[in-house]
Write an enzyme that holds these catalytic residues in place. Structure first.
Site, PDB file in Angstrom:
ATOM      1  N   GLU A  58       0.291  -1.485  -4.731  1.00  0.00           N
ATOM      2  CA  GLU A  58      -0.906  -0.355  -5.048  1.00  0.00           C
ATOM      3  C   GLU A  58      -0.481   1.083  -5.428  1.00  0.00           C
ATOM      4  O   GLU A  58      -0.002   1.884  -4.518  1.00  0.00           O
ATOM      5  CB  GLU A  58      -1.409  -0.169  -3.576  1.00  0.00           C
ATOM      6  CG  GLU A  58      -2.760   0.546  -3.425  1.00  0.00           C
ATOM      7  CD  GLU A  58      -2.680   1.917  -3.146  1.00  0.00           C
ATOM      8  OE1 GLU A  58      -3.422   2.797  -3.599  1.00  0.00           O
ATOM      9  OE2 GLU A  58      -1.705   2.459  -2.601  1.00  0.00           O
TER      10      GLU A  58
ATOM     11  N   ASP B  69       0.989  -1.127  -0.136  1.00  0.00           N
ATOM     12  CA  ASP B  69      -0.069   0.037   0.148  1.00  0.00           C
ATOM     13  C   ASP B  69       0.941   1.318  -0.033  1.00  0.00           C
ATOM     14  O   ASP B  69       1.872   1.181   0.874  1.00  0.00           O
ATOM     15  CB  ASP B  69      -1.084  -0.080   1.272  1.00  0.00           C
ATOM     16  CG  ASP B  69      -1.945   1.371   1.202  1.00  0.00           C
ATOM     17  OD1 ASP B  69      -2.845   0.998   0.190  1.00  0.00           O
ATOM     18  OD2 ASP B  69      -1.690   2.174   1.944  1.00  0.00           O
TER      19      ASP B  69
END
Length: 646
Positions: free
Chosen positions: A316, A274
């Site tokens: 991501e 992320d």
């Protein structure tokens, strides 16, 4: 092993383990060492020794069943690219309450053909506001209301028994202000203060701010937060309670490698990295997509390949098309960074085409995506937990004879339900009054028209909404990659406006499309009986059609080798702007896909198709044999065709 100090390699009790570890280091060690050198320079040699020690400890602790999975994946390295891969994305609590509850609901996933389960952030976050779980306070603990790490490990085992890979988020860019590292920094420990970017005055922060965007301008303006205990400004890209980490500090690299191996040894098979684009800070830039990001990820991936080769990385990175390719690897990093990346452009272009009934911009944008490494795959999706940001480049728009700004404004108006004739019902997220840029929140079904249609009680409108939902999902399943189904979309769940009553969620309307699973509706959707008719429509009737349709497309996809992710989809020029035409060149023969993004019946010249797939073809979705000898064929409203050489 050339250029690598073998004296540092660990020795294990079992000589076979020592040999296995050594052979893997010989294979992946050069990538590890080169990545470290490109980031840390002359500090890399000492760091390399530390890293090998962490890898040795992780390898020694790896359970037997996961070692078997490692061997299986080494023999089947394209497992993530197979057409049988279908992903499902859910918040554990909203899907089934707890991790144990998720384990009790696996029949639902198996029925859909799911082989990849991404449970949204579940590592222990800070209390109160936590950015949907992305403000992590402890990477080695699970949210207490969900269970324990032992429960997570047990769930991973149950999933493996069903052939489903567990996917978790790992936030690399920042930690919660309540994380142990931050607490030690607050307490005056210089070692942990050096984990973060801390500035004693505003000179450097102000210099950086000149080129930094704001991620959440509405409720978290700026990129730095004053922390009294530190006597300085801390870099906080996202929220004041999320402290950015300083990856130029080798200690941070070592900490995260140890965390990754810990999660891998608990049974996590895919790590969603992320906020990866933000890791490296460089003055005078937007501090995204810097080259060091890719070298760092390459080094982490190489280390994990040695210890746990069954584990894959997913980036991501919601970035522009040119930057996106670097997260799968370009140049010296080709195919060595992440195994998978989100195809954000495909998602945006599908919604754009639905609103405009025009695929010309889609053709331009998809044609300009650089080819990915053959060993990697896309994550394709219709919706995710985030808002939809209209990532449409002005240059792409010009090539499609559009004004980029005007088109972005149109899309925001359309999906907020403000444009005349819009079928959508969404919410505006993060409005920038200076530019009129707006992002959109909303459930797939509500954005595709099902909410409005059900309220009107019109069977024809409900039918069109279901067709839109199916078109979107058929396109992501046919494009190539791992199609990711967002929880509830398989039932046509609508916007959940109850988020406004929760003080932890009220300021963030993205929770409108993060509903709790409606298991009553799920039961109705999978039970016998139609739950309604074309004259008397119900949500259960619509849910049954959507669920059955997605299940069918997933089954067809799994049986279609042309959809292996090694093969790329490329755009064919369409004679009608309402049709998107894609081609995949596979060793078994070509595959051509046709998608009608309008509510019209559209005629297509068969001559356009014959040159690619011949005269007699298999239409995979219907199971019928098609003859392309006639002059034209007609594509039904929001229809899709998957044509392969017979």
């Amino acid at each position: 092993m050339a250029d690598q100090p073998t004296a540092f390699l660990p020795v294990f009790e079992d000589p076979a383990d020592t040999d296995t570890f050594r052979l893997r280091v010989e294979r992946y060690g050069p990538d590890l060492l080169d990545g470290l050198r490109r980031v840390y320079g002359e500090r890399a040699t000492e760091l390399h020794e530390r890293v090998l020690g962490i890898m040795g400890a992780g390898f020694a602790a790896r359970p037997h069943d996961l070692r078997l999975l490692d061997e299986a994946r080494l023999l089947h390295p394209d497992w993530l690219q197979e057409p049988g891969m279908v992903g499902y994305v859910a918040y554990a609590d909203r899907f089934a309450g707890t991790l144990a509850g998720v384990g009790e609901r696996l029949d639902h996933l198996t029925r859909l053909g799911v082989t990849y389960l991404h449970l949204m952030p579940l590592l222990k976050p800070r209390e109160g506001e936590n950015d949907g779980g992305y403000a992590v306070a402890d990477f080695r603990a699970v949210r207490p209301d969900l269970g324990t790490m032992d429960d997570l490990e047990a769930l991973a085992g149950h999933l493996r028994e069903r052939g489903i890979s567990l996917v978790l988020d790992l936030v690399l860019n920042h930690v919660a202000a309540e994380h142990e590292w931050a607490l030690r920094a607050r307490a005056g420990d210089p070692r942990y203060r050096a984990y973060f970017h801390v500035f004693g005055d505003r000179e450097q922060p102000d210099a950086f701010e000149r080129t930094l965007p704001e991620v959440f301008p509405d409720f978290a303006p700026g990129n730095f937060t004053w922390v009294e205990e530190l006597g300085g400004w801390v870099w906080t890209t996202f929220n004041s309670y999320q402290w950015d980490l300083d990856w130029s500090n080798p200690d941070v690299f070592c900490e995260f490698l140890d965390i990754i191996l810990h999660l891998a040894n608990r049974g996590v098979e895919v790590l969603r990295l992320d906020a990866i684009a933000f890791l490296w800070k460089r003055l005078g830039t937007d501090c995204q997509n810097q080259p060091e990001v890719h070298h760092l990820t390459r080094a982490l991936r190489a280390a994990v390949r040695v210890v746990a080769p069954a584990v894959a990385f997913k980036a991501e990175a919601i970035v522009g098309p040119t930057d996106l390719a670097t997260y799968l690897g370009t140049g010296v990093n080709h195919g060595k960074v992440s195994d998978m990346a989100y195809h954000n452009s495909l998602m945006v272009q599908l919604w754009s085409a639905l609103a405009s009934r025009d695929t010309r911009l889609t053709e331009v944008a998809l044609s300009r995506i650089p080819a990915k490494p053959a060993t990697t795959t896309w994550g394709t999706y219709v919706r995710c937990h985030d808002d939809i940001g209209w990532a449409i480049g002005d240059d792409d728009a010009r090539r499609a004879l559009l004004d980029g700004h005007a088109h972005r404004v149109f899309l925001s108006d359309f999906y907020a339900g403000h444009f005349p004739g819009s079928f959508a019902r969404g919410l505006v997220f993060q409005h920038n009054p200076a530019t009129n840029d707006r992002r959109i929140s909303g459930a797939c079904a509500s954005l595709a028209g099902l909410e409005v249609a059900l309220e009107a009680g019109r069977g024809d409108a409900v039918d069109l909404a279901i067709r839109r939902i199916m078109l979107l999902h058929t396109a992501i399943m046919g494009f190539g990659g791992v199609p990711l189904l967002y929880m509830g979309d398989e039932l046509g769940l609508l916007n959940d406006r109850s988020f406004a009553d929760d003080p932890d969620h009220a300021r963030d309307n993205r929770w409108v499309h993060r509903p709790r699973m409606d298991w009553g509706l799920a039961a109705a959707a999978t039970s016998e009986g139609d739950g309604g008719s074309d004259d008397v429509v119900t949500h259960a009737w619509a849910a049954r059609r959507v669920f059955a349709g997605l299940r069918h497309v997933a089954e067809v996809r799994a049986a279609t080798p042309h959809l292996h992710a090694r093969t790329e989809s490329r755009v064919l020029s369409s004679p009608d702007a309402r049709l998107l035409i894609l081609k995949r060149d596979h060793p078994l023969g070509a595959m051509v896909q046709v998608y009608n993004v309008s509510e019209d019946w559209v005629e297509l010249s068969c001559g356009i198709l014959r040159g690619h797939v011949g005269v007699v073809v298999d239409e995979r979705l219907s199971g019928f044999e098609y003859s392309l000898a006639p002059p034209t064929l007609t594509v039904e409203p929001y229809g899709a065709l998957w044509l392969t050489v017979r």
